[in-house]
Design a protein around this motif. Structure first.
Motif, mmCIF file in Angstrom:
data_model
loop_
_atom_site.group_PDB
_atom_site.id
_atom_site.type_symbol
_atom_site.label_atom_id
_atom_site.label_comp_id
_atom_site.label_asym_id
_atom_site.label_seq_id
_atom_site.Cartn_x
_atom_site.Cartn_y
_atom_site.Cartn_z
ATOM 1 N N HIS A 93 0.871 -1.015 0.469
ATOM 2 C CA HIS A 93 -0.208 -0.099 -0.115
ATOM 3 C C HIS A 93 1.015 1.018 0.044
ATOM 4 C CE1 HIS A 93 -3.363 2.767 0.863
ATOM 5 N NE2 HIS A 93 -2.013 2.881 2.379
ATOM 6 N N PHE A 94 1.844 1.439 0.931
ATOM 7 C CA PHE A 94 2.960 2.414 1.164
ATOM 8 C C PHE A 94 3.428 2.495 -0.078
ATOM 9 C CE2 PHE A 94 1.933 2.945 5.334
ATOM 10 C CZ PHE A 94 1.663 3.690 5.625
ATOM 11 N N ALA A 95 4.491 1.210 -0.911
ATOM 12 C CA ALA A 95 4.934 1.618 -2.540
ATOM 13 C C ALA A 95 3.586 1.984 -3.434
ATOM 14 C CB ALA A 95 4.870 0.008 -2.800
ATOM 15 N N TYR A 96 2.662 1.964 -3.114
ATOM 16 C CA TYR A 96 1.609 2.881 -4.236
ATOM 17 C C TYR A 96 1.367 3.923 -4.169
ATOM 18 C CZ TYR A 96 -3.052 3.646 -6.588
ATOM 19 O OH TYR A 96 -4.085 4.797 -7.182
ATOM 20 N N LEU A 97 0.908 4.398 -2.653
ATOM 21 C CA LEU A 97 0.954 5.835 -2.398
ATOM 22 C C LEU A 97 2.283 5.992 -3.098
ATOM 23 C CD1 LEU A 97 -0.672 5.824 0.884
ATOM 24 C CD2 LEU A 97 -1.446 6.763 -0.829
ATOM 25 N N LYS A 98 4.073 5.612 -2.693
ATOM 26 C CA LYS A 98 4.674 6.576 -3.368
ATOM 27 C C LYS A 98 5.232 6.536 -4.571
ATOM 28 C CE LYS A 98 10.303 5.743 -2.936
ATOM 29 N NZ LYS A 98 11.223 4.850 -2.588
ATOM 30 N N ASP A 99 4.524 5.469 -5.844
ATOM 31 C CA ASP A 99 3.930 5.403 -6.753
ATOM 32 C C ASP A 99 3.652 6.916 -7.104
ATOM 33 O OD1 ASP A 99 6.027 3.567 -7.070
ATOM 34 O OD2 ASP A 99 4.475 2.202 -7.655
ATOM 35 N N GLN A 100 2.248 7.155 -6.815
ATOM 36 C CA GLN A 100 1.456 8.163 -6.398
ATOM 37 C C GLN A 100 2.029 9.435 -6.260
ATOM 38 O OE1 GLN A 100 -1.361 7.299 -8.671
ATOM 39 N NE2 GLN A 100 -0.436 5.812 -9.337
ATOM 40 N N GLY A 101 3.073 9.158 -5.591
ATOM 41 C CA GLY A 101 3.221 10.725 -5.392
ATOM 42 C C GLY A 101 2.343 11.151 -4.144
ATOM 43 N N LYS A 102 1.725 10.484 -3.139
ATOM 44 C CA LYS A 102 1.354 10.622 -2.029
ATOM 45 C C LYS A 102 1.999 10.123 -0.823
ATOM 46 C CE LYS A 102 -2.594 11.252 -5.218
ATOM 47 N NZ LYS A 102 -4.002 10.893 -5.656
ATOM 48 N N LEU A 103 2.994 9.470 -0.343
ATOM 49 C CA LEU A 103 3.203 9.123 0.398
ATOM 50 C C LEU A 103 3.300 10.141 2.174
ATOM 51 C CD1 LEU A 103 5.295 6.254 1.409
ATOM 52 C CD2 LEU A 103 6.613 7.606 0.773
ATOM 53 N N PRO A 104 3.020 9.412 2.521
ATOM 54 C CA PRO A 104 2.147 9.945 4.446
ATOM 55 C C PRO A 104 3.878 10.771 4.823
ATOM 56 C CG PRO A 104 1.647 8.072 4.515
ATOM 57 C CD PRO A 104 2.145 7.808 3.525
ATOM 58 N N LYS A 105 4.317 11.560 5.576
ATOM 59 C CA LYS A 105 5.033 11.821 6.117
ATOM 60 C C LYS A 105 5.286 11.734 7.730
ATOM 61 C CE LYS A 105 6.751 15.671 3.558
ATOM 62 N NZ LYS A 105 7.290 15.463 2.611
ATOM 63 N N THR A 106 3.755 11.667 8.161
ATOM 64 C CA THR A 106 3.716 10.942 9.537
ATOM 65 C C THR A 106 2.778 10.026 9.538
ATOM 66 O OG1 THR A 106 2.253 13.113 9.804
ATOM 67 C CG2 THR A 106 5.333 13.541 10.670
ATOM 68 N N ILE A 107 2.661 8.956 10.040
ATOM 69 C CA ILE A 107 1.923 7.898 10.701
ATOM 70 C C ILE A 107 2.256 8.236 12.062
ATOM 71 C CG2 ILE A 107 1.208 5.238 10.247
ATOM 72 C CD1 ILE A 107 2.699 5.447 7.475
ATOM 73 N N LEU A 108 0.513 7.996 12.537
ATOM 74 C CA LEU A 108 0.028 7.945 13.800
ATOM 75 C C LEU A 108 -0.355 6.051 13.694
ATOM 76 C CD1 LEU A 108 -0.590 8.403 17.326
ATOM 77 C CD2 LEU A 108 -2.795 9.181 16.076
ATOM 78 N N LEU A 109 -0.237 5.305 14.274
ATOM 79 C CA LEU A 109 -0.358 3.635 14.789
ATOM 80 C C LEU A 109 -0.850 3.397 16.579
ATOM 81 C CD1 LEU A 109 -0.093 0.949 14.119
ATOM 82 C CD2 LEU A 109 1.670 0.533 15.297
ATOM 83 N N GLU A 110 -1.941 3.117 15.967
ATOM 84 C CA GLU A 110 -3.057 2.810 17.047
ATOM 85 C C GLU A 110 -3.910 1.514 17.378
ATOM 86 O OE1 GLU A 110 -5.954 5.953 17.064
ATOM 87 O OE2 GLU A 110 -6.086 5.109 15.883
ATOM 88 N N PRO A 111 -3.837 0.845 18.506
ATOM 89 C CA PRO A 111 -4.936 0.410 19.028
ATOM 90 C C PRO A 111 -6.373 0.236 18.680
ATOM 91 C CG PRO A 111 -4.471 1.205 21.214
ATOM 92 C CD PRO A 111 -3.593 1.915 20.056
ATOM 93 N N SER A 112 -6.511 -1.294 18.081
ATOM 94 C CA SER A 112 -8.124 -1.188 17.246
ATOM 95 C C SER A 112 -8.653 -1.646 18.419
ATOM 96 C CB SER A 112 -8.143 -2.283 16.424
ATOM 97 O OG SER A 112 -7.440 -3.291 16.574
ATOM 98 N N ASP A 113 -10.247 -2.014 18.652
ATOM 99 C CA ASP A 113 -10.821 -2.545 19.495
ATOM 100 C C ASP A 113 -10.306 -3.222 19.473
ATOM 101 O OD1 ASP A 113 -12.337 -0.053 19.261
ATOM 102 O OD2 ASP A 113 -13.492 -0.916 17.623
ATOM 103 N N ASP A 114 -10.209 -4.196 18.529
ATOM 104 C CA ASP A 114 -9.733 -5.797 18.576
ATOM 105 C C ASP A 114 -7.949 -6.483 19.086
ATOM 106 O OD1 ASP A 114 -12.234 -6.841 17.968
ATOM 107 O OD2 ASP A 114 -11.772 -6.486 15.433
ATOM 108 N N SER A 115 -7.292 -5.432 18.882
ATOM 109 C CA SER A 115 -5.700 -5.610 19.857
ATOM 110 C C SER A 115 -5.424 -4.759 20.066
ATOM 111 C CB SER A 115 -4.796 -5.641 18.248
ATOM 112 O OG SER A 115 -3.875 -6.447 18.525
#
Length: 154
Positions: free
Chosen positions: A71-93
């Protein structure tokens, strides 16, 4: 020696006391608050959630670590790669070491910065401190032993 009048001394003392009270009032009850994740969520380019077995929830879809990398490789190809990402817990994990290791690998591969929610407090994933893990595809847990093996057609 210069003598100040009693009135002037008392006025100066009152001004000093008043300014101390004003400063104390401004500071009362305020402590250095830690940055809460909920307050900062909108500051990130992308928010993803940790899911079971080292998977991630990206834009509502459950993806393996390998698919998340794609997914991030695709975003990089499209020129839409994010600079900052937040990883948060989900309801399941909750966020596990495996999630942090996968995100460290993605951070190395794509050059973005990943922060994660550690009990409501934001922390940055350090690629120096976190061992980057090779991305893997999701492997479903083995089926029950009493299930018949699938039939083979020759």
């Amino acid at each position: 020696m210069i003598r100040f009048s009693t009135l002037l001394s008392r006025a100066a003392a009152a001004i000093l006391l008043g300014s101390m009270l004003v400063l104390a009032g401004c500071h009362s009850g305020s402590t250095k608050d830690k940055v809460r994740t909920a307050d900062m969520k909108s500051q990130f380019d992308t928010v993803i959630q940790a899911y079971k077995s080292g998977q991630f929830v990206v834009d509502g879809a459950v993806l393996s670590a390998l698919d998340t990398g794609s997914h991030f490789a695709y975003l990089k190809d499209q020129g839409k790669l994010p600079k900052t990402i937040l990883l948060e817990p989900s309801d399941d994990s909750k966020i596990r070491k495996q999630h942090l290791q996968y995100m460290a690998r993605l951070q190395l591969d794509y050059g973005f910065t990943v922060y994660y929610d550690d009990g409501g407090e934001l922390k940055k994933i350090s690629v120096v401190d976190t061992k980057a893990r090779d991305l893997e595809d999701y492997k479903a847990p083995p089926k029950a032993a009493d299930a018949p093996p699938p039939q083979q057609h020759h």
